[in-house]
Design a protein around this motif. Structure first.
Motif, PDB file in Angstrom:
ATOM      1  N   THR A 249       0.862  -1.181   0.000  1.00  0.00           N
ATOM      2  CA  THR A 249       0.000   0.000   0.000  1.00  0.00           C
ATOM      3  C   THR A 249       0.901   1.235   0.000  1.00  0.00           C
ATOM      4  O   THR A 249       2.111   1.135   0.176  1.00  0.00           O
ATOM      5  CB  THR A 249      -0.912   0.038   1.242  1.00  0.00           C
ATOM      6  OG1 THR A 249      -0.091   0.055   2.435  1.00  0.00           O
ATOM      7  CG2 THR A 249      -1.842  -1.163   1.282  1.00  0.00           C
ATOM      8  N   THR A 250       0.280   2.386  -0.203  1.00  0.00           N
ATOM      9  CA  THR A 250       1.015   3.656  -0.171  1.00  0.00           C
ATOM     10  C   THR A 250       0.302   4.611   0.771  1.00  0.00           C
ATOM     11  O   THR A 250      -0.934   4.679   0.771  1.00  0.00           O
ATOM     12  CB  THR A 250       1.093   4.286  -1.577  1.00  0.00           C
ATOM     13  OG1 THR A 250       1.753   3.388  -2.459  1.00  0.00           O
ATOM     14  CG2 THR A 250       1.858   5.597  -1.541  1.00  0.00           C
ATOM     15  N   ARG A 251       1.057   5.327   1.552  1.00  0.00           N
ATOM     16  CA  ARG A 251       0.452   6.338   2.417  1.00  0.00           C
ATOM     17  C   ARG A 251       1.410   7.515   2.548  1.00  0.00           C
ATOM     18  O   ARG A 251       2.628   7.338   2.609  1.00  0.00           O
ATOM     19  CB  ARG A 251       0.109   5.767   3.794  1.00  0.00           C
ATOM     20  CG  ARG A 251       1.279   5.214   4.558  1.00  0.00           C
ATOM     21  CD  ARG A 251       0.850   4.441   5.789  1.00  0.00           C
ATOM     22  NE  ARG A 251       0.402   5.292   6.867  1.00  0.00           N
ATOM     23  CZ  ARG A 251       0.015   4.853   8.070  1.00  0.00           C
ATOM     24  NH1 ARG A 251      -0.003   3.531   8.302  1.00  0.00           N
ATOM     25  NH2 ARG A 251      -0.359   5.684   9.012  1.00  0.00           N
ATOM     26  N   ALA A 252       0.839   8.701   2.510  1.00  0.00           N
ATOM     27  CA  ALA A 252       1.639   9.894   2.760  1.00  0.00           C
ATOM     28  C   ALA A 252       1.942   9.954   4.252  1.00  0.00           C
ATOM     29  O   ALA A 252       1.043   9.873   5.085  1.00  0.00           O
ATOM     30  CB  ALA A 252       0.889  11.142   2.311  1.00  0.00           C
ATOM     31  N   MET A 253       3.202  10.048   4.569  1.00  0.00           N
ATOM     32  CA  MET A 253       3.603   9.971   5.971  1.00  0.00           C
ATOM     33  C   MET A 253       3.402  11.309   6.671  1.00  0.00           C
ATOM     34  O   MET A 253       3.782  12.361   6.156  1.00  0.00           O
ATOM     35  CB  MET A 253       5.069   9.554   6.066  1.00  0.00           C
ATOM     36  CG  MET A 253       5.495   9.165   7.472  1.00  0.00           C
ATOM     37  SD  MET A 253       4.527   7.778   8.084  1.00  0.00           S
ATOM     38  CE  MET A 253       5.178   7.624   9.736  1.00  0.00           C
ATOM     39  N   GLU A 254       2.773  11.240   7.818  1.00  0.00           N
ATOM     40  CA  GLU A 254       2.618  12.410   8.682  1.00  0.00           C
ATOM     41  C   GLU A 254       3.227  12.088  10.035  1.00  0.00           C
ATOM     42  O   GLU A 254       3.262  10.922  10.442  1.00  0.00           O
ATOM     43  CB  GLU A 254       1.145  12.770   8.837  1.00  0.00           C
ATOM     44  CG  GLU A 254       0.471  13.198   7.540  1.00  0.00           C
ATOM     45  CD  GLU A 254      -0.978  13.592   7.747  1.00  0.00           C
ATOM     46  OE1 GLU A 254      -1.445  13.489   8.907  1.00  0.00           O
ATOM     47  OE2 GLU A 254      -1.634  13.992   6.771  1.00  0.00           O
ATOM     48  N   PRO A 255       3.737  13.095  10.739  1.00  0.00           N
ATOM     49  CA  PRO A 255       4.367  12.825  12.038  1.00  0.00           C
ATOM     50  C   PRO A 255       3.392  12.148  12.996  1.00  0.00           C
ATOM     51  O   PRO A 255       2.236  12.539  13.109  1.00  0.00           O
ATOM     52  CB  PRO A 255       4.754  14.216  12.537  1.00  0.00           C
ATOM     53  CG  PRO A 255       4.808  15.067  11.320  1.00  0.00           C
ATOM     54  CD  PRO A 255       3.781  14.518  10.389  1.00  0.00           C
ATOM     55  N   MET A 256       3.873  11.113  13.667  1.00  0.00           N
ATOM     56  CA  MET A 256       3.061  10.410  14.663  1.00  0.00           C
ATOM     57  C   MET A 256       3.522  10.713  16.083  1.00  0.00           C
ATOM     58  O   MET A 256       2.861  10.358  17.044  1.00  0.00           O
ATOM     59  CB  MET A 256       3.128   8.899  14.405  1.00  0.00           C
ATOM     60  CG  MET A 256       2.472   8.472  13.109  1.00  0.00           C
ATOM     61  SD  MET A 256       2.481   6.676  12.880  1.00  0.00           S
ATOM     62  CE  MET A 256       4.229   6.407  12.546  1.00  0.00           C
ATOM     63  N   GLY A 257       4.678  11.371  16.208  1.00  0.00           N
ATOM     64  CA  GLY A 257       5.202  11.704  17.521  1.00  0.00           C
ATOM     65  C   GLY A 257       5.163  13.202  17.764  1.00  0.00           C
ATOM     66  O   GLY A 257       4.797  13.993  16.890  1.00  0.00           O
ATOM     67  N   ASP A 258       5.504  13.605  18.976  1.00  0.00           N
ATOM     68  CA  ASP A 258       5.528  15.008  19.364  1.00  0.00           C
ATOM     69  C   ASP A 258       6.923  15.591  19.144  1.00  0.00           C
ATOM     70  O   ASP A 258       7.881  14.871  18.848  1.00  0.00           O
ATOM     71  CB  ASP A 258       5.135  15.154  20.843  1.00  0.00           C
ATOM     72  CG  ASP A 258       3.717  14.665  21.101  1.00  0.00           C
ATOM     73  OD1 ASP A 258       2.848  14.902  20.232  1.00  0.00           O
ATOM     74  OD2 ASP A 258       3.493  14.037  22.155  1.00  0.00           O
ATOM     75  N   VAL A 259       7.027  16.893  19.300  1.00  0.00           N
ATOM     76  CA  VAL A 259       8.337  17.532  19.264  1.00  0.00           C
ATOM     77  C   VAL A 259       9.146  17.014  20.447  1.00  0.00           C
ATOM     78  O   VAL A 259       8.671  17.026  21.582  1.00  0.00           O
ATOM     79  CB  VAL A 259       8.198  19.070  19.347  1.00  0.00           C
ATOM     80  CG1 VAL A 259       9.561  19.726  19.422  1.00  0.00           C
ATOM     81  CG2 VAL A 259       7.399  19.583  18.159  1.00  0.00           C
ATOM     82  N   PRO A 260      10.350  16.504  20.206  1.00  0.00           N
ATOM     83  CA  PRO A 260      11.123  15.947  21.321  1.00  0.00           C
ATOM     84  C   PRO A 260      11.553  17.023  22.310  1.00  0.00           C
ATOM     85  O   PRO A 260      11.867  18.157  21.929  1.00  0.00           O
ATOM     86  CB  PRO A 260      12.343  15.323  20.629  1.00  0.00           C
ATOM     87  CG  PRO A 260      12.475  16.075  19.355  1.00  0.00           C
ATOM     88  CD  PRO A 260      11.080  16.427  18.935  1.00  0.00           C
TER      89      PRO A 260
END
Length: 279
Positions: A249-260
């Motif tokens: 599959t293909t998916r546009a990646m978006e951030p899943m984490g917070d700013v460190p």
């Protein structure tokens, strides 16, 4: 235990000695694509091979490693023959200047200064081979994939060297080495095909239970393109996965984490005061 019969694996002859080509040949000896690399890689893969069913593959690796040692000998002989007749004096070549004879004709001075007109375990720039490109993971499939890559880059180098010279003897030697790289690519792929006949080899290692990996991402091609551009599409982005265990599959990646949030500096590391808390 290793033996030698003092004879070259294949004839090595040079019709027109060339110190510049002697330097180029060093890449095939001590470069990251060279014969020292594959000889040591196959040795250490064999020595680290585990499992009762791996004896044939261990023997295959050791036989090929011994062959590669012979290739180093051939190339070292070729370097020495290409250095025959090279002038030892610098005045003659440097007199005309032109950036001092293009750095004295593009030669590697250490072949004379350190080896007395012989080969060295270095690349074409004189950098010693440091074994950092030896891949021997203990995983037979992973090692075979690494070996195919090693032979592919080695064959590419040999074809470039072939293109660099018109010397009939050097082309004869290189044509042999190119042919052996062809065989070695095929034999490592044959090992993988033989293993595949028993059970799927991918993903490597196939002994780790895939149920324990985050399977949401096991077969997803992640697009990191900006401004909403479509990720690159191809065989990798849709349809059955290559290992037959999933669907691409293909998916546009978006951030899943917070700013460190970096931790506070530890005492004794002596940061600037602006890095300390409550400043």
């Amino acid at each position: 235990m290793f033996y030698t019969d003092y004879k070259l694996q294949f004839p090595v002859r040079v019709e027109t000695p060339s110190p510049v080509f002697a330097r180029a040949l060093q890449q095939a000896i001590g470069g990251v694509e060279g014969e020292i690399r594959v000889a040591m890689q196959y040795m250490f893969q064999a020595w680290g091979m585990k499992g009762l069913g791996s004896a044939r593959y261990r023997d295959l690796l050791l036989n090929t490693a011994a062959e590669e040692l012979g290739h180093i000998e051939m190339l070292a002989t070729a370097v020495a023959l290409n250095l025959e007749g090279a002038p030892l004096e610098l005045q003659e070549e440097g007199a005309a200047d032109a950036a001092v004879g293009s750095i004295m004709g593009g030669r590697n001075f250490r072949q004379f200064l350190s080896a007395g007109l012989g080969a060295l375990p270095v690349d074409a720039d004189g950098v010693p081979f440091d074994m950092s490109h030896i891949y021997a993971s203990g995983n037979i499939a992973g090692d075979m994939y690494a070996n195919i890559t090693a032979e592919g880059t080695g064959r590419t180098l040999a074809t470039r060297l072939y293109h660099m010279t018109n010397d009939a003897g050097m082309r004869e030697m290189l044509a042999y080495l190119i042919a052996r790289d062809t065989m070695h690519q095929n034999q490592w792929k044959a090992v993988l095909e033989e293993l595949e006949a028993e059970n799927p080899q991918m993903p490597v290692p196939n002994s780790f239970p895939q149920a324990e990996e985050n399977q949401e991402f096991s077969y997803a091609f992640l697009g990191f393109t900006a401004d909403g551009a479509e990720p690159p599409a191809g065989r990798w982005s849709e349809g059955e996965s290559v290992d037959g265990k999933g669907t691409f599959t293909t998916r546009a990646m978006e951030p899943m984490g917070d700013v460190p949030t970096p931790p506070a500096p530890r005492p004794g590391t002596y940061p600037q005061t602006s890095q300390l808390p409550d400043q």
